[in-house]
Design an enzyme around this catalytic site. Structure first.
Site, PDB file in Angstrom:
ATOM      1  N   HIS A 307       0.862  -1.194   0.000  1.00  0.00           N
ATOM      2  CA  HIS A 307       0.000   0.000   0.000  1.00  0.00           C
ATOM      3  C   HIS A 307       0.892   1.236   0.000  1.00  0.00           C
ATOM      4  O   HIS A 307       1.964   1.238   0.599  1.00  0.00           O
ATOM      5  CB  HIS A 307      -0.894   0.011   1.254  1.00  0.00           C
ATOM      6  CG  HIS A 307      -2.058   0.930   1.145  1.00  0.00           C
ATOM      7  ND1 HIS A 307      -1.954   2.262   1.401  1.00  0.00           N
ATOM      8  CD2 HIS A 307      -3.333   0.710   0.769  1.00  0.00           C
ATOM      9  CE1 HIS A 307      -3.141   2.831   1.213  1.00  0.00           C
ATOM     10  NE2 HIS A 307      -3.992   1.915   0.814  1.00  0.00           N
ATOM     11  N   ASP A 364      -7.981  -5.206  -0.266  1.00  0.00           N
ATOM     12  CA  ASP A 364      -8.431  -6.045  -1.386  1.00  0.00           C
ATOM     13  C   ASP A 364      -8.079  -7.516  -1.224  1.00  0.00           C
ATOM     14  O   ASP A 364      -8.569  -8.356  -1.984  1.00  0.00           O
ATOM     15  CB  ASP A 364      -7.808  -5.520  -2.688  1.00  0.00           C
ATOM     16  CG  ASP A 364      -8.302  -4.114  -2.997  1.00  0.00           C
ATOM     17  OD1 ASP A 364      -7.495  -3.177  -2.991  1.00  0.00           O
ATOM     18  OD2 ASP A 364      -9.521  -3.974  -3.184  1.00  0.00           O
TER      19      ASP A 364
HETATM   20  C1  SDX Z   1      -6.089   0.292  -2.947  1.00  0.00           C
HETATM   21  O1  SDX Z   1      -4.250   4.719  -1.864  1.00  0.00           O
HETATM   22  C2  SDX Z   1      -5.256   4.098  -1.273  1.00  0.00           C
HETATM   23  O2  SDX Z   1      -5.716   4.463  -0.221  1.00  0.00           O
HETATM   24  C3  SDX Z   1      -5.799   2.939  -2.079  1.00  0.00           C
HETATM   25  C4  SDX Z   1      -6.848   2.086  -1.384  1.00  0.00           C
HETATM   26  C5  SDX Z   1      -8.117   2.855  -1.130  1.00  0.00           C
HETATM   27  O3  SDX Z   1      -8.858   2.472  -0.214  1.00  0.00           O
HETATM   28  O4  SDX Z   1      -8.433   3.776  -1.922  1.00  0.00           O
HETATM   29  O5  SDX Z   1      -6.340   1.613  -0.151  1.00  0.00           O
HETATM   30  C6  SDX Z   1      -7.250   0.898  -2.239  1.00  0.00           C
HETATM   31  O6  SDX Z   1      -5.799   0.693  -4.056  1.00  0.00           O
HETATM   32  C7  SDX Z   1      -5.257  -0.747  -2.227  1.00  0.00           C
HETATM   33  C8  SDX Z   1      -4.028  -1.222  -3.064  1.00  0.00           C
HETATM   34  C9  SDX Z   1      -4.530  -2.279  -4.066  1.00  0.00           C
HETATM   35  N1  SDX Z   1      -3.458  -2.651  -4.994  1.00  0.00           N
HETATM   36  C10 SDX Z   1      -2.852  -3.847  -4.949  1.00  0.00           C
HETATM   37  O7  SDX Z   1      -3.065  -4.686  -4.076  1.00  0.00           O
HETATM   38  C11 SDX Z   1      -1.878  -4.110  -6.098  1.00  0.00           C
HETATM   39  C12 SDX Z   1      -0.596  -4.762  -5.540  1.00  0.00           C
HETATM   40  N2  SDX Z   1       0.107  -3.728  -4.754  1.00  0.00           N
HETATM   41  C13 SDX Z   1       1.031  -2.937  -5.471  1.00  0.00           C
HETATM   42  O8  SDX Z   1       1.091  -2.906  -6.820  1.00  0.00           O
HETATM   43  C14 SDX Z   1       1.613  -1.761  -4.687  1.00  0.00           C
HETATM   44  O9  SDX Z   1       1.899  -2.207  -3.426  1.00  0.00           O
HETATM   45  C15 SDX Z   1       0.774  -0.502  -4.620  1.00  0.00           C
HETATM   46  C16 SDX Z   1       0.340  -0.055  -5.969  1.00  0.00           C
HETATM   47  C17 SDX Z   1      -0.425  -0.733  -3.773  1.00  0.00           C
HETATM   48  C18 SDX Z   1       1.635   0.573  -3.964  1.00  0.00           C
HETATM   49  O10 SDX Z   1       2.593   0.897  -4.870  1.00  0.00           O
HETATM   50  P1  SDX Z   1       3.818   1.876  -4.479  1.00  0.00           P
HETATM   51  O11 SDX Z   1       3.543   2.603  -3.224  1.00  0.00           O
HETATM   52  O12 SDX Z   1       4.109   2.675  -5.702  1.00  0.00           O
HETATM   53  O13 SDX Z   1       4.963   0.859  -4.149  1.00  0.00           O
HETATM   54  P2  SDX Z   1       6.043   0.418  -5.169  1.00  0.00           P
HETATM   55  O14 SDX Z   1       5.379  -0.113  -6.404  1.00  0.00           O
HETATM   56  O15 SDX Z   1       7.019   1.536  -5.297  1.00  0.00           O
HETATM   57  O16 SDX Z   1       6.728  -0.826  -4.412  1.00  0.00           O
HETATM   58  C19 SDX Z   1       7.745  -0.618  -3.432  1.00  0.00           C
HETATM   59  C20 SDX Z   1       8.527  -1.947  -3.407  1.00  0.00           C
HETATM   60  C21 SDX Z   1       9.015  -2.371  -4.790  1.00  0.00           C
HETATM   61  O17 SDX Z   1      10.152  -3.219  -4.610  1.00  0.00           O
HETATM   62  P3  SDX Z   1      11.657  -2.535  -4.753  1.00  0.00           P
HETATM   63  O18 SDX Z   1      11.667  -1.842  -6.110  1.00  0.00           O
HETATM   64  O19 SDX Z   1      11.758  -1.586  -3.588  1.00  0.00           O
HETATM   65  O20 SDX Z   1      12.593  -3.709  -4.678  1.00  0.00           O
HETATM   66  O21 SDX Z   1       7.652  -2.999  -2.974  1.00  0.00           O
HETATM   67  C22 SDX Z   1       7.491  -3.938  -4.037  1.00  0.00           C
HETATM   68  C23 SDX Z   1       7.919  -3.254  -5.308  1.00  0.00           C
HETATM   69  O22 SDX Z   1       8.364  -4.183  -6.265  1.00  0.00           O
HETATM   70  N3  SDX Z   1       6.068  -4.304  -4.048  1.00  0.00           N
HETATM   71  C24 SDX Z   1       5.586  -5.520  -4.232  1.00  0.00           C
HETATM   72  C25 SDX Z   1       4.192  -5.403  -4.119  1.00  0.00           C
HETATM   73  N4  SDX Z   1       3.865  -4.129  -3.879  1.00  0.00           N
HETATM   74  C26 SDX Z   1       5.032  -3.436  -3.846  1.00  0.00           C
HETATM   75  N5  SDX Z   1       6.203  -6.693  -4.473  1.00  0.00           N
HETATM   76  C27 SDX Z   1       5.408  -7.777  -4.608  1.00  0.00           C
HETATM   77  N6  SDX Z   1       4.051  -7.758  -4.510  1.00  0.00           N
HETATM   78  C28 SDX Z   1       3.419  -6.583  -4.265  1.00  0.00           C
HETATM   79  N7  SDX Z   1       2.085  -6.553  -4.160  1.00  0.00           N
END
Ligand code: SDX
Length: 430
Positions: A307, A364
């Site tokens: 998140h 989710d």
């Molecule tokens: C919602 O903003 C809100 O409030 C949203 C929400 C709401 O109520 O409105 O809460 C609802 O959208 C919840 C989130 C739902 N999305 C997912 O579940 C999709 C999977 N999660 C991700 O794609 C990700 O965690 C996000 C999009 C939620 C957050 O993305 P960020 O903050 O841009 O984080 P990032 O992509 O920069 O990741 C940071 C690190 C990375 O690794 P490094 O480059 O540091 O090595 O964490 C890793 C990412 O690769 N990472 C994951 C991951 N999420 C982040 N690795 C594996 N699986 C994951 N799910």
């Protein structure tokens, strides 16, 4: 902490005020940064930018705190969760008294039907049309029947617009499902409460009324409550961005639906179930999933994990996970996907890759399990998120609309394209 921030650029010191929010959050007021320094702040995903001051929802991502108008989210998990009263709380800033709740509920009942002319729109969509495409289109189409809401000034007119939107989004959602299955539309029932009426419009038949299990109705109320607002997330920021141009409430919420559709945002609940289903049918071990999620060369992401704000457990996920067991037991459903989800969570929570990045289950991760148990088809999961989030969008749009100081949102950029060059006539181009 000082109430001033100092920035030194080319030897010159610029001072900016620091102000503090209710819970001690600190903000540097950069509203005159460019005018004072000639520089803009650069933060392309706005992760460090406060776009507004808001009194609606408070989140502490480090502590896993979420409060609606100051009330902790966990306190809405009552004997009879009531989504309609939470919608009122978010929009109008206080829990409704009996008279207010009865009047608003009556307005929702009176406005559940959609204009007969709108029903023909469904015939124009292909049977495979994504429900989020239909929802966004139909919310915009709804505005055509209510020109009186194009500009809202009076409170009672606003309440009418909010009631119509909150009531009719259910009907539009249910009708998009019925249309996709070639089933006749089921009229809203005047005696059913909000969630029960939605389930009735989804699953009743002309020859047999759907019997709503009170436990399912309660679980759906709670699920919608948990989705109702989340401060300046992607879709809510979209609603504010569109609303900042003084576009009407319907157009702003229709834009919010489009932002929510994305798999990184509201589309994640669908992506989670599809991920769990592929793990189940592919007989992939949870251990291998964790390996793939950590592998930079793999496109696999543990959907429902991570998140932008929560770097600890999403408090909503904790409540939903508890509900999973209750709803599945009530319905006598034994869902293998829940077992896979629980195993993935167990492995991820003790893995340093996830711990170091603050990756925990979000709202989710478990919500789809409950929706599936209720018989809601997976393609409707993000629509359910939109039904829950709509009161939050309306509340945020209203807060901005009532803020006399709010201006059209217009971020700047840093240009990295060509220096000035001349036009070359076609005949002279290589
Ligand atoms: C919602 O903003 C809100 O409030 C949203 C929400 C709401 O109520 O409105 O809460 C609802 O959208 C919840 C989130 C739902 N999305 C997912 O579940 C999709 C999977 N999660 C991700 O794609 C990700 O965690 C996000 C999009 C939620 C957050 O993305 P960020 O903050 O841009 O984080 P990032 O992509 O920069 O990741 C940071 C690190 C990375 O690794 P490094 O480059 O540091 O090595 O964490 C890793 C990412 O690769 N990472 C994951 C991951 N999420 C982040 N690795 C594996 N699986 C994951 N799910």
């Amino acid at each position: 902490m000082s109430d001033k921030a100092a920035l030194t650029i080319d030897g010159k010191v610029y001072e900016f005020a620091i102000f503090t929010g209710t819970e001690g959050e600190k903000a540097i007021d950069m509203t005159n940064l460019r005018a004072q320094t000639g520089c803009v702040a650069y933060d392309p995903s706005y992760a460090n930018v406060g776009s507004c001051k808001s009194a609606i929802t408070y989140i502490d991502g480090e502590k896993g705190i979420l409060r609606y108008r100051g009330i902790p989210i966990e306190q809405f998990d009552t004997e009879k969760p009531n989504f309609v009263e939470v919608a009122w709380l978010l929009i109008f800033g206080k829990l409704p008294n009996k008279k207010e709740l009865a009047a608003f509920s009556k307005k929702l009942t009176e406005n559940a039907a959609i204009h007969e002319a709108m029903k023909y729109h469904f015939e124009g969509f292909p049977i495979t049309a994504p429900p989020m495409a239909i929802l966004s289109a139909m919310i915009n189409a709804l505005s055509c029947f209510y020109p009186q809401f194009f500009t809202i000034h009076e409170e009672d007119v606003f309440e009418d617009a909010a009631a119509r939107l909150i009531s009719k989004i259910r009907t539009i959602a249910a009708y998009s499902y019925r249309s996709s299955r070639g089933r006749p539309f089921i009229a809203p029932h005047p005696k059913l409460r909000y969630c029960a009426n939605f389930l009735h419009m989804m699953f009743s038949e002309p020859y047999e009324l759907y019997q709503v299990d009170p436990a399912v109705e309660d679980a759906l109320n709670l699920l919608l409550i948990l989705h109702a607002d989340h401060e300046q997330n992607c879709s809510t920021s979209t609603v504010r961005m569109v609303g900042s141009s003084r576009a009407n409430l319907f157009a702003s919420c229709a834009a919010g639906v489009c932002a929510l559709w994305g798999p990184l945002h509201g589309g994640a609940n669908t992506a989670v179930i599809e991920m769990l289903q592929s793990i189940h049918t592919g007989n992939i071990s949870p251990e291998d999933c964790i390996k793939m999620a950590k592998d930079k060369n793999s496109s696999f992401r543990l959907m429902g994990f991570g998140h932008r704000v929560y770097k600890s457990y999403d408090p909503r996920a904790r409540v939903i996970k508890k509900q999973c067991d209750k709803v599945l037991a009530t319905l006598g459903v034994n869902d293998p996907l829940l077992d896979i989800a629980l195993k993935l969570e167990e492995l991820a929570l003790k893995d340093s890759f996830f711990q170091e990045r603050g990756l925990y289950p979000n709202v989710d991760f478990y919500s789809g399990i409950i929706l599936r148990a209720m018989g809601i088809p997976v393609e409707m999961f993000t629509v359910m998120f939109a039904i829950g989030r709509l009161p939050g969008w309306i509340a945020q749009w209203r807060e901005q609309h009532l803020d006399a100081s709010s201006r059209i949102m217009r971020p700047r950029q840093i240009y990295i394209g060509n220096k000035q060059r001349d036009y070359i006539p076609l005949e002279k181009r290589g």
